[in-house]
Design a protein around this motif. Structure first.
Motif: not given
Length: 191
Positions: A17-21
């Motif tokens: 999962x791409x971390x939320x930036x």
């Protein structure tokens, strides 16, 4: 079934999962757009003054200035048909709207985007009115109304005036600068 990535084992059920930036607000975006809108309001003020100048120049000044017959017919057409009055009002309101929108964007007020779009729309509508009006009355004053490159440039400027304030909310950093959550400290009193 599992896939091996380096020395890490992953099951089929696990996903990367791409971390939320978090988006960091960039205050320079609305400020820069606000400054451009203020400069545009000065230009539209010149347009308003140019339309109002028809009332300031009388026949004697035109004769002394060596105006040609075509220039005199243009002044007469603008004065007698009401074009000068209409465009003085339209361009003046556009100048006022762009000035207010620019100041609002510099102060990080998101309502400045709506005011700026409305002021840009006034310019776009004024160009349409001018084109239609000129085609309707040009023959009465001995002109031939044509659609040329100047009209295309006016519509491009109108589209730019409408879209420029929207850039502040289309860029995520600019939107974050305008729609910042206000933090308030509340103290609960216990009795």
């Amino acid at each position: 079934m599992s896939d091996e990535i380096g020395s890490v084992m992953m099951d089929v059920e696990e996903e990367l999962v791409m971390p939320e930036i978090p988006v960091r607000p960039n205050n320079a975006i609305p400020v820069a757009i606000g400054i451009i809108l203020i400069l545009g309001s000065m230009l539209s003020g010149v347009l308003a003054f140019g339309s109002a100048a028809v009332f300031l120049v009388d026949d004697q000044m035109r004769a002394d200035g060596g105006f040609t017959d075509e220039q005199n017919r243009t002044f007469d057409m603008m004065k007698e048909s009401g074009m000068a009055t209409t465009f003085t009002i339209l361009y003046g309101s556009m100048a006022l709207g762009l000035m207010v929108a620019g100041v609002m964007l510099i102060r990080k007020n998101p309502f400045g985007v709506k005011v700026g779009v409305a002021a840009g729309t006034i310019f776009f509508i004024a160009n349409i009115i001018e084109t239609v009006w000129l085609h309707l009355i040009a023959e009465d004053y001995g002109f031939e109304a044509t659609i040329g490159s100047g009209l295309i440039l006016e519509f491009a400027c109108g589209a730019f005036c409408i879209s420029l304030p929207l850039v502040a909310i289309l860029i995520p950093e600019g939107r974050a600068a305008l729609y910042r959550e206000s933090t308030m400290m509340t103290i609960d009193e216990e009795e």
